[in-house]
Scaffold this motif. Structure first.
Motif, PDB file in Angstrom:
ATOM      1  N   LEU A   4      -2.905   2.587  -2.465  1.00  0.00           N
ATOM      2  CA  LEU A   4      -2.374   2.737  -1.584  1.00  0.00           C
ATOM      3  C   LEU A   4      -1.544   1.948  -0.667  1.00  0.00           C
ATOM      4  O   LEU A   4      -1.962   0.851  -1.328  1.00  0.00           O
ATOM      5  CB  LEU A   4      -3.146   3.225  -0.230  1.00  0.00           C
ATOM      6  N   THR A   6       1.213   0.379   2.937  1.00  0.00           N
ATOM      7  CA  THR A   6       1.418   0.497   4.161  1.00  0.00           C
ATOM      8  C   THR A   6       2.847  -0.385   4.584  1.00  0.00           C
ATOM      9  O   THR A   6       2.214  -1.404   4.057  1.00  0.00           O
ATOM     10  CB  THR A   6       0.316   0.878   5.103  1.00  0.00           C
ATOM     11  N   VAL A  17       1.764   6.154  -1.618  1.00  0.00           N
ATOM     12  CA  VAL A  17       0.479   6.663  -2.403  1.00  0.00           C
ATOM     13  C   VAL A  17       1.014   6.289  -3.923  1.00  0.00           C
ATOM     14  O   VAL A  17       1.937   7.691  -4.284  1.00  0.00           O
ATOM     15  CB  VAL A  17      -0.071   7.555  -1.971  1.00  0.00           C
TER      16      VAL A  17
END
Length: 80
Positions: A4, A6, A17
């Motif tokens: 994952l 960000t 993802v």
């Protein structure tokens, strides 16, 4: 493997993802976000269609691409 990620963008955030599964077939990649399209024997084909409509409703964007050397990457943006 599942990873994952960000990141902050100029206008919001991007979420990714990544997996190392079998990846996307050419047909699957084209139809991935269509309602009722599924690659699983018992699948309904609604999850990604619903996810995309929710993200779109919030001013974001959802897309998928190949993860090299194998797997898929699903990414979406949302405004700040």
């Amino acid at each position: 493997m599942l990873a994952l990620g960000t990141a902050k963008t100029n206008s919001g955030v991007i979420i990714s993802v990544r997996d190392s599964g079998p990846g996307l077939t050419p047909e699957g990649a084209e139809r991935l976000f269509e309602a009722f399209f599924t690659t699983k024997p018992g699948g309904l084909g609604m999850d990604l269609s619903i996810c995309r409509s929710i993200i779109d409703a919030h001013g974001g964007c959802l897309w998928a691409s190949a993860n090299e050397p194998r797997g898929a990457v699903f990414q979406f943006t949302l405004p700040a």
